[in-house]
Design a protein around this motif. Structure first.
Motif, mmCIF file in Angstrom:
data_model
loop_
_atom_site.group_PDB
_atom_site.id
_atom_site.type_symbol
_atom_site.label_atom_id
_atom_site.label_comp_id
_atom_site.label_asym_id
_atom_site.label_seq_id
_atom_site.Cartn_x
_atom_site.Cartn_y
_atom_site.Cartn_z
ATOM 1 N N HIS A 187 64.938 13.510 -82.760
ATOM 2 C CA HIS A 187 65.776 14.364 -81.919
ATOM 3 C C HIS A 187 65.842 13.840 -80.489
ATOM 4 O O HIS A 187 66.899 13.833 -79.862
ATOM 5 C CB HIS A 187 65.230 15.789 -81.932
ATOM 6 C CG HIS A 187 66.003 16.757 -81.092
ATOM 7 N ND1 HIS A 187 67.294 17.134 -81.407
ATOM 8 C CD2 HIS A 187 65.687 17.422 -79.953
ATOM 9 C CE1 HIS A 187 67.740 17.979 -80.489
ATOM 10 N NE2 HIS A 187 66.789 18.164 -79.588
ATOM 11 N N ALA A 192 60.718 14.644 -86.781
ATOM 12 C CA ALA A 192 62.003 15.209 -86.346
ATOM 13 C C ALA A 192 62.095 15.248 -84.830
ATOM 14 O O ALA A 192 63.173 15.014 -84.262
ATOM 15 C CB ALA A 192 62.179 16.607 -86.928
ATOM 16 N N LYS A 193 60.981 15.529 -84.132
ATOM 17 C CA LYS A 193 61.000 15.569 -82.670
ATOM 18 C C LYS A 193 61.340 14.207 -82.087
ATOM 19 O O LYS A 193 62.120 14.083 -81.140
ATOM 20 C CB LYS A 193 59.653 16.059 -82.142
ATOM 21 C CG LYS A 193 59.398 17.539 -82.358
ATOM 22 C CD LYS A 193 58.020 17.938 -81.857
ATOM 23 C CE LYS A 193 57.763 19.429 -82.110
ATOM 24 N NZ LYS A 193 56.399 19.827 -81.683
ATOM 25 N N GLU A 233 69.141 12.644 -78.528
ATOM 26 C CA GLU A 233 69.574 13.186 -77.237
ATOM 27 C C GLU A 233 69.930 12.074 -76.265
ATOM 28 O O GLU A 233 70.899 12.187 -75.496
ATOM 29 C CB GLU A 233 68.471 14.060 -76.639
ATOM 30 C CG GLU A 233 68.356 15.431 -77.271
ATOM 31 C CD GLU A 233 67.291 16.270 -76.596
ATOM 32 O OE1 GLU A 233 66.502 15.680 -75.817
ATOM 33 O OE2 GLU A 233 67.256 17.480 -76.832
#
Length: 373
Positions: free
Chosen positions: A142, A138-139, A146
């Motif tokens: 993400h 998920a990081k 961004e």
């Protein structure tokens, strides 16, 4: 998650220190969950308590003369006086966040009790490894998201600035010496929103996206008043406690929305020749409305430094992009108004060129006004 140390507002005031029986000058600060008072001379934190521990907030008078604000925290009564800009402003904002904190704490307490009663510790232990891998994935996703968001936000900001510049240039197209431009053309446009605003509440009930309580400040006025912010698919509306419409912004009328903190925004519509229409809105429920505003006004919304943590990015490219666009537009406009021409060139110009240069000299004052905007 909201940062609990964010300072929403602070006011210069005096605090009555019961131990020394004297008034201490300092600043009263409000965070999303607490109230603090810091002395000016020593920098000592004299007051620091949670909003949920407050039992009562009242307007009272000390020595029957000086207007004061009292906060009853458990069994201790705190006195604050000499509040700036005035006592009503501080009272309205503190009471708003105190009530919202009480409402949210009830739901949080029920949630915590439910979690304590569950017995899933063994199951969570088995799932720890899988959860760690999902978090790492998920990081990465993400971070990539961004990057795409920053690119789209920059492009939307460019397009929004161009829309505003196009509208302002359109207003400049009508000559300043034309006596009927402001009376015949603009008067009907100004009256239409007022007429529709009175019936907008009944007309757009089905189109309401979200409605939250807010504290309203108009332009640079020091007084604030409670009211409501309503978001529609076609724009946004600001009304008072009695549901009377104060102002309605259609989507095309909004020139920029600035997010000062996760709890405070300002909405502005620009004009040429008269003051801008600007409202500053503060609310404990604002974090719920900001994602909707960002989606609806993505080309015109700007996150300032104190709100970057809420946005999730460390750097906001909007300000740099907006500055570069206006600088480029100013340079282009300056080149058009004052074109470089060799000495003695006027003698060799034909009639069309002379007439064109005269028109450019006439519009020089209008160009200066646009540069100031």
């Amino acid at each position: 998650l909201m940062n609990e140390d964010i300072r929403i507002h602070s006011w210069p005031c005096s605090y009555y220190l019961d131990t020394s029986k004297q008034w201490i000058s300092g600043r009263l600060s409000l965070t999303p969950v607490a109230i603090k008072f810091t002395a000016d001379k020593t920098g000592e934190l004299l007051v620091n308590f949670h909003l949920s521990s407050i039992s009562e907030i009242k307007k009272e008078s000390s020595n029957l003369i000086f207007s004061s604000l009292t906060i009853l925290e458990k069994n201790t009564k705190h006195w604050f006086s000499s509040l700036q800009p005035n006592r009503n402003v501080v009272f309205n904002i503190l009471e708003h966040f105190w009530r919202e904190q009480l409402l949210s704490s009830q739901g949080a307490g029920a949630e915590a009790a439910a979690l304590q009663s569950t017995k899933g510790k063994e199951l969570t232990g088995l799932l720890t490894g899988s959860q760690k891998r999902l978090e790492d994935t998920a990081k990465v996703l993400h971070y990539q998201g961004e990057q795409f968001d920053n690119i789209m936000r920059g492009l939307n900001k460019i397009e929004g600035d161009m829309d505003v510049a196009d509208r302002l240039l359109t207003e400049l197209e009508s000559p300043s010496w034309w006596p009927f431009s402001s009376k015949l053309w603009k008067a009907p446009l100004e009256t239409k929103p007022k007429e529709t605003a009175t019936v907008s509440d009944s007309k757009n009930q089905e189109g309401i996206i979200i409605r939250i309580p807010v504290i309203i400040t108009h332009r640079t006025d020091s007084n604030v008043k409670p009211g409501k912010l309503t978001l529609f698919a076609s724009g946004l509306e600001i009304s008072d406690c009695n549901s009377q419409v104060i102002h309605r912004f259609e989507s095309k009328d909004v020139d920029d929305i600035r997010v000062h903190t996760p709890y405070e925004i300002s909405v502005r519509q620009r004009f040429i020749g008269k003051p801008d229409t600007s409202y500053r809105l503060l609310s404990a429920k604002m974090p719920e409305a900001i994602p909707i505003l960002e989606m609806q006004f993505s080309k015109k919304i700007q996150f300032l430094e104190d709100a970057l943590g809420f946005l999730g990015t460390r750097k906001s490219p909007q300000a740099d992009l907006g500055t570069s666009i206006w600088q480029a537009a100013t340079g282009l406009l300056g080149g058009v108004v004052q074109p470089s021409s060799p000495a003695g060139g006027r003698e060799g110009m034909d009639n069309d060129q002379v007439q064109l240069q005269k028109q450019e000299e006439i519009s020089q004052e209008e160009a200066k006004e646009l540069k100031q905007v």
